[in-house]
Structures are given as C-alpha cells and as structure tokens.
Design a protein around this motif. Structure first.
Motif, PDB file in Angstrom:
ATOM      1  N   VAL A 291       0.858  -1.179   0.000  1.00 22.22           N
ATOM      2  CA  VAL A 291       0.000   0.000   0.000  1.00 22.22           C
ATOM      3  C   VAL A 291       0.897   1.233   0.000  1.00 22.22           C
ATOM      4  N   ASN A 292       0.594   2.137  -0.895  1.00 19.17           N
ATOM      5  CA  ASN A 292       1.324   3.383  -1.015  1.00 19.17           C
ATOM      6  C   ASN A 292       0.530   4.502  -0.373  1.00 19.17           C
ATOM      7  N   ALA A 293       1.136   5.204   0.562  1.00 21.13           N
ATOM      8  CA  ALA A 293       0.542   6.411   1.130  1.00 21.13           C
ATOM      9  C   ALA A 293       0.774   7.526   0.114  1.00 21.13           C
TER      10      ALA A 293
ATOM     11  N   ARG B 251      -3.167 -12.090  -1.369  1.00 21.12           N
ATOM     12  CA  ARG B 251      -3.284 -12.834  -0.114  1.00 21.12           C
ATOM     13  C   ARG B 251      -2.432 -12.204   0.994  1.00 21.12           C
ATOM     14  N   THR B 252      -1.399 -11.456   0.597  1.00 17.36           N
ATOM     15  CA  THR B 252      -0.514 -10.792   1.553  1.00 17.36           C
ATOM     16  C   THR B 252      -0.409  -9.317   1.165  1.00 17.36           C
ATOM     17  N   VAL B 253      -0.590  -8.440   2.157  1.00 16.50           N
ATOM     18  CA  VAL B 253      -0.614  -7.001   1.896  1.00 16.50           C
ATOM     19  C   VAL B 253       0.226  -6.292   2.954  1.00 16.50           C
ATOM     20  N   ALA B 254       1.099  -5.403   2.498  1.00 13.26           N
ATOM     21  CA  ALA B 254       1.935  -4.616   3.410  1.00 13.26           C
ATOM     22  C   ALA B 254       1.439  -3.173   3.445  1.00 13.26           C
ATOM     23  N   PHE B 255       1.238  -2.665   4.658  1.00 14.72           N
ATOM     24  CA  PHE B 255       0.754  -1.305   4.877  1.00 14.72           C
ATOM     25  C   PHE B 255       1.830  -0.464   5.558  1.00 14.72           C
ATOM     26  N   PRO B 256       1.988   0.799   5.130  1.00 12.16           N
ATOM     27  CA  PRO B 256       2.799   1.743   5.903  1.00 12.16           C
ATOM     28  C   PRO B 256       1.915   2.407   6.956  1.00 12.16           C
ATOM     29  N   ALA B 257       2.490   3.318   7.700  1.00 15.01           N
ATOM     30  CA  ALA B 257       1.728   4.114   8.668  1.00 15.01           C
ATOM     31  C   ALA B 257       1.140   5.308   7.922  1.00 15.01           C
ATOM     32  N   ILE B 258      -0.019   5.113   7.325  1.00 14.72           N
ATOM     33  CA  ILE B 258      -0.647   6.110   6.462  1.00 14.72           C
ATOM     34  C   ILE B 258      -0.952   7.394   7.238  1.00 14.72           C
ATOM     35  N   SER B 259      -0.609   8.514   6.639  1.00 16.79           N
ATOM     36  CA  SER B 259      -0.870   9.881   7.127  1.00 16.79           C
ATOM     37  C   SER B 259       0.005  10.321   8.292  1.00 16.79           C
ATOM     38  N   THR B 260       0.971   9.498   8.724  1.00 20.48           N
ATOM     39  CA  THR B 260       1.756   9.876   9.906  1.00 20.48           C
ATOM     40  C   THR B 260       2.988  10.708   9.588  1.00 20.48           C
ATOM     41  N   GLY B 261       3.315  10.867   8.316  1.00 18.87           N
ATOM     42  CA  GLY B 261       4.484  11.660   7.953  1.00 18.87           C
ATOM     43  C   GLY B 261       4.113  13.120   7.793  1.00 18.87           C
ATOM     44  N   VAL B 262       4.195  13.601   6.575  1.00 18.02           N
ATOM     45  CA  VAL B 262       3.932  14.999   6.279  1.00 18.02           C
ATOM     46  C   VAL B 262       2.478  15.391   6.573  1.00 18.02           C
ATOM     47  N   TYR B 263       1.567  14.412   6.642  1.00 13.70           N
ATOM     48  CA  TYR B 263       0.163  14.708   6.956  1.00 13.70           C
ATOM     49  C   TYR B 263      -0.086  14.791   8.467  1.00 13.70           C
ATOM     50  N   ARG B 264       0.962  14.580   9.269  1.00 11.07           N
ATOM     51  CA  ARG B 264       1.008  14.889  10.709  1.00 11.07           C
ATOM     52  C   ARG B 264      -0.002  14.149  11.595  1.00 11.07           C
ATOM     53  N   TRP B 265      -0.478  12.978  11.173  1.00  9.57           N
ATOM     54  CA  TRP B 265      -1.406  12.242  12.045  1.00  9.57           C
ATOM     55  C   TRP B 265      -0.604  11.674  13.211  1.00  9.57           C
ATOM     56  N   PRO B 266      -1.051  11.857  14.448  1.00  5.81           N
ATOM     57  CA  PRO B 266      -0.329  11.277  15.586  1.00  5.81           C
ATOM     58  C   PRO B 266      -0.232   9.752  15.438  1.00  5.81           C
ATOM     59  N   VAL B 267       0.978   9.237  15.579  1.00  2.17           N
ATOM     60  CA  VAL B 267       1.245   7.833  15.260  1.00  2.17           C
ATOM     61  C   VAL B 267       0.400   6.876  16.094  1.00  2.17           C
ATOM     62  N   ALA B 268       0.292   7.099  17.383  1.00  2.97           N
ATOM     63  CA  ALA B 268      -0.475   6.169  18.225  1.00  2.97           C
ATOM     64  C   ALA B 268      -1.943   6.123  17.793  1.00  2.97           C
ATOM     65  N   ASP B 269      -2.515   7.260  17.431  1.00  2.00           N
ATOM     66  CA  ASP B 269      -3.901   7.301  16.984  1.00  2.00           C
ATOM     67  C   ASP B 269      -4.049   6.636  15.611  1.00  2.00           C
TER      68      ASP B 269
END
Length: 171
Positions: free
Chosen positions: A22-24, A116-134
C-alpha cells in the motif's frame, strides 16, 4: 470471524515480498515524498506510467482522500501497488473515518486483485502529521474488522517509535 494475521516489520516497504504494498500516495498519483516517493523511485517508470493513465481516465482531478486504486509494482518485489490518499490530520475536524477508509478500501482493492498478503505503511503519519499512536489504533481496528481471509497483513514501519505504537495497537 477469524482475526487476520498481523506481522510487524521495522523497515522499508519497498523491500517487502508480498502480493501488494500500500502506497501512502498524494492525490495526484504522480509521486511525492516519503513512502510515495520511495515507491515511485524504486518501482520505476511503469508505476508512474499507469498512474498517468489513471489520471487521464478515471481520476482526472486526482484520487480522492480515503479511496484506493492499484497499479503494477514495477521493479518492486510485490506484484501490485495499491495507492491510497490519507487525510491530513486536523485538530478542528474529525477525519478518522477517512483514515479508516484508506485501510478498508485498500483491502477491497487487494481482494479484487486476489492478493493474499498485503503490506501497509503508517498512512498519514508523515507529512500529513497524524499522531502515530492514533493512526495505529485506527489502522489496526479497521484491519481487524475488514481483514478476514488474508494470509498476512504486514505493518511496515519506518522508525522505532512507529513500530512501538503499532505493536501496542496490535497488542
């Protein structure tokens, strides 16, 4: 309902040997910084070419926030890239539904592809500033609710703080 199998990895999403990464992405689908730029750089020109075709046909004004679309993965080890546009975090407006939609729509596209297998990054946590824990809480909750039938949902986190936040969310 079977709980999906989560794997957490601290590393580079462009190196994941999975069916789909998955690409953010940004809404232009034409590359950018962070995860988006890394995927376009390492995946090569085939990804950009398919993104340009999508912009010329289905997404003339860009991919809407919370939606997802797939392209080839080019030179990446994965078969496909699923592009999704995360929301910019706001203190004035609750955009958590859009962040959840990124994960839900990415899984929908992955199912359509037969992944069958999907890899996700931490979407919106970089330049979009979403708090990582949330972001981790929203991502894991959504993937648990919607991820039945996948062999593996891999959470690929670039740094230790993100890895720890997602590990806490997975439990």
């Amino acid at each position: 309902m079977a709980t999906p199998h989560f794997t957490l990895v601290q590393g580079d999403i462009t190196e994941q040997d999975v069916d789909a990464v998955v690409n953010a992405a940004n809404s232009s689908l034409l590359g950018g910084g962070g995860v988006d730029g890394a995927i376009h750089r390492k995946g090569g020109p085939d990804i950009l070419s398919e993104c340009r075709e999508l912009r010329a046909s289905r997404y003339r004004t860009g991919l809407p926030t919370g939606q997802a679309v797939a392209t080839t993965a080019g030179r990446l080890p994965a078969r496909w890239v699923i592009h999704t546009v995360g929301p910019v975090h706001s203190h004035q407006e609750d955009r958590s539904g859009l962040l959840a939609s990124c994960h839900r729509e990415s899984l929908r596209v992955a199912r359509e592809l037969g992944a069958r297998t999907v890899a996700f990054p931490a979407i919106s946590t970089g330049v979009y500033r979403w708090p990582v824990a949330d972001a981790a809480r929203i991502a894991v909750r959504t993937l648990r609710a919607e991820g039945e039938g996948f062999d593996e949902l891999r959470l690929v986190l670039f740094d230790r703080d993100s890895y720890d936040a997602f590990a806490d969310a997975v439990g």
